[in-house]
Design a protein around this motif. Sequence first.
Motif, PDB file in Angstrom:
ATOM      1  N   PHE A  49       0.811  -1.214   0.000  1.00 43.33           N
ATOM      2  CA  PHE A  49       0.000   0.000   0.000  1.00 43.33           C
ATOM      3  C   PHE A  49       0.848   1.270   0.000  1.00 43.33           C
ATOM      4  CE2 PHE A  49      -3.411  -2.742   2.198  1.00 43.33           C
ATOM      5  CZ  PHE A  49      -3.926  -3.124   0.968  1.00 43.33           C
ATOM      6  N   ASN A  50       2.073   1.182   0.530  1.00 43.00           N
ATOM      7  CA  ASN A  50       2.967   2.334   0.515  1.00 43.00           C
ATOM      8  C   ASN A  50       3.315   2.773  -0.906  1.00 43.00           C
ATOM      9  OD1 ASN A  50       6.306   2.929   0.536  1.00 43.00           O
ATOM     10  ND2 ASN A  50       5.070   4.182   1.899  1.00 43.00           N
ATOM     11  N   LEU A  51       3.187   1.858  -1.868  1.00 41.24           N
ATOM     12  CA  LEU A  51       3.553   2.145  -3.256  1.00 41.24           C
ATOM     13  C   LEU A  51       2.411   2.745  -4.072  1.00 41.24           C
ATOM     14  CD1 LEU A  51       5.550  -1.117  -3.888  1.00 41.24           C
ATOM     15  CD2 LEU A  51       6.517   1.179  -3.969  1.00 41.24           C
ATOM     16  N   ALA A  52       1.251   2.924  -3.469  1.00 43.37           N
ATOM     17  CA  ALA A  52       0.091   3.425  -4.211  1.00 43.37           C
ATOM     18  C   ALA A  52       0.368   4.739  -4.944  1.00 43.37           C
ATOM     19  CB  ALA A  52      -1.103   3.571  -3.263  1.00 43.37           C
ATOM     20  N   PRO A  53       1.031   5.726  -4.342  1.00 46.25           N
ATOM     21  CA  PRO A  53       1.294   6.971  -5.080  1.00 46.25           C
ATOM     22  C   PRO A  53       2.167   6.765  -6.321  1.00 46.25           C
ATOM     23  CG  PRO A  53       1.581   7.301  -2.717  1.00 46.25           C
ATOM     24  CD  PRO A  53       1.457   5.822  -2.933  1.00 46.25           C
ATOM     25  N   VAL A  54       3.090   5.800  -6.270  1.00 49.80           N
ATOM     26  CA  VAL A  54       3.943   5.519  -7.426  1.00 49.80           C
ATOM     27  C   VAL A  54       3.103   4.996  -8.587  1.00 49.80           C
ATOM     28  CG1 VAL A  54       5.906   4.158  -8.272  1.00 49.80           C
ATOM     29  CG2 VAL A  54       5.893   5.010  -5.910  1.00 49.80           C
ATOM     30  N   ALA A  55       2.156   4.104  -8.271  1.00 53.48           N
ATOM     31  CA  ALA A  55       1.270   3.578  -9.310  1.00 53.48           C
ATOM     32  C   ALA A  55       0.473   4.711  -9.958  1.00 53.48           C
ATOM     33  CB  ALA A  55       0.329   2.531  -8.716  1.00 53.48           C
ATOM     34  N   TRP A  56      -0.039   5.627  -9.153  1.00 50.97           N
ATOM     35  CA  TRP A  56      -0.846   6.728  -9.693  1.00 50.97           C
ATOM     36  C   TRP A  56       0.004   7.666 -10.556  1.00 50.97           C
ATOM     37  CZ3 TRP A  56      -4.850   8.549 -11.654  1.00 50.97           C
ATOM     38  CH2 TRP A  56      -5.081   9.919 -11.768  1.00 50.97           C
ATOM     39  N   THR A  57       1.247   7.913 -10.174  1.00 52.59           N
ATOM     40  CA  THR A  57       2.122   8.779 -10.962  1.00 52.59           C
ATOM     41  C   THR A  57       2.278   8.249 -12.383  1.00 52.59           C
ATOM     42  OG1 THR A  57       3.356   9.484  -8.997  1.00 52.59           O
ATOM     43  CG2 THR A  57       4.439   9.766 -11.127  1.00 52.59           C
ATOM     44  N   ASN A  58       2.504   6.953 -12.526  1.00 52.62           N
ATOM     45  CA  ASN A  58       2.627   6.356 -13.858  1.00 52.62           C
ATOM     46  C   ASN A  58       1.287   6.315 -14.580  1.00 52.62           C
ATOM     47  OD1 ASN A  58       5.432   5.764 -13.964  1.00 52.62           O
ATOM     48  ND2 ASN A  58       5.122   3.999 -12.634  1.00 52.62           N
ATOM     49  N   PHE A  59       0.239   5.961 -13.860  1.00 52.87           N
ATOM     50  CA  PHE A  59      -1.099   5.849 -14.445  1.00 52.87           C
ATOM     51  C   PHE A  59      -1.531   7.177 -15.076  1.00 52.87           C
ATOM     52  CE2 PHE A  59      -5.573   5.163 -14.889  1.00 52.87           C
ATOM     53  CZ  PHE A  59      -5.795   3.794 -14.824  1.00 52.87           C
ATOM     54  N   ALA A  60      -1.262   8.269 -14.373  1.00 54.69           N
ATOM     55  CA  ALA A  60      -1.727   9.579 -14.815  1.00 54.69           C
ATOM     56  C   ALA A  60      -1.038  10.037 -16.099  1.00 54.69           C
ATOM     57  CB  ALA A  60      -1.496  10.606 -13.713  1.00 54.69           C
TER      58      ALA A  60
END
Length: 442
Positions: free
Chosen positions: A148-159
């Motif tokens: 769950f700590n990696l959630a912001p990293v996923a969103w950065t790429n997704f966006a």
Amino acid sequence: MPIWTLHGNGRTVEPGKVVKPEERLNWGATVAIGAQHVVAMFGATFLVPVLTGFPVSTTLLFSGIGTLLFLLITRNRLPSYLGSSFAFIAPVTAATATAGMGSALAGIVAVGILLAIVGFVVQFAGIGWVDKLMPPVVAGTIVALIGFNLAPVAWTNFAQAPVTASVTLIAVILFSVLFRGFLGRISIFLGVVVGYIVAIILGEVDYAPVEAAAWVGLPEFHIADFASPGTWAVIAMFLPVVLVLIAENVGHVRAVATMTDASVNRHTGRALIADGAATTIAGFFGGSGTTTYGENIGVMAATRVYSTAAYWVAGAVAIVLAMSPKIGAIFNTIPAGVLGGVTTALYGLIGIIGIKIWVDNRVDFSRPVNQYTAAVALVMAIAGFTMQWGDFQLGAIVLGSAAALVIYHLGNAIARWRKTGADDGGPIPAVGQLGGDPQDVK
């Protein structure tokens, strides 16, 4: 080291039988199954270096070398492929951003050495002390918070490419529910393939680095940096990964033992030592940290072939593939949108693995100690808590893991001293029949 004996006629596996670690099929079938193991781990293993910025070919090389080393240390009795561990993504990403790749590699080396030390202790003292230090509520929390700590990293790429990311994510989910067996287990890999095709159509892929790369050549090596002042400040954030690797390796050994022979459990300490050694070597020279792979357990379960001979083949195939810089360059062309889609699922799945540990062990969340052990640690990880003293910084994974351990053990001690009933009272007792149709009570 035992010599493999031929199983049956060497071509088929009899109904109700399995090919044991010390057995093999004919070499044609063994090579085919070994190559299948490489395919099974490929989709997950290449994602770690792509996401962390490490050289793909280097990671693949040490994945193959680590697998062969694992087989040697476990005396050729424990079938396993060592692929890249997702548990390293968060600390490697943070360490690389603040102190550089060399310091991140030093953190991987530290994890490998500590894991090997734990393996030696387990080999001589057993695994019971690990269960006491890290009971299910703590183990599940630590695994979950890393994902769950990696959630912001996923969103950065997704966006960066929402359309490609959405198609990739949908494809991963669809493949996981459309197919059974082997294809279902490699749904992440298949989803990446679909997303990559969409990215090509949308013009998001740059092939210039592929054209410039050679067909044959040595991987790109980097050396772990223990001299930089920033190294020792980031190593602490890697230490919780040891707990994840212990859980993964112990789970792997128990799974193989369940499906083959209970005596395999005797090799738990050696498995930890082997993974620790493989991770240490990889970290020293620029590869990703390693772990045993659930995908390969799935292949063994589907084929009923647990022969270590297949893994010698798999390790050799990975090493050969690593000697082509062009293959590594192809994987590096995967665009942000594809990574954003697949990591939205992948990072969440790491978290769900932790929750599954709670469910499987029937953790009682009516107890305040268990509630706060999980609640505080997860919020710290998701929010990205940090604490800093000068140049020394503790990240969210370290703080969350430490909070889980302290709250659980100190909270239990106080609750039992005061007899408040807030402590961990053990698994929830079974109420009624578990599974199957209800039974009439007479």
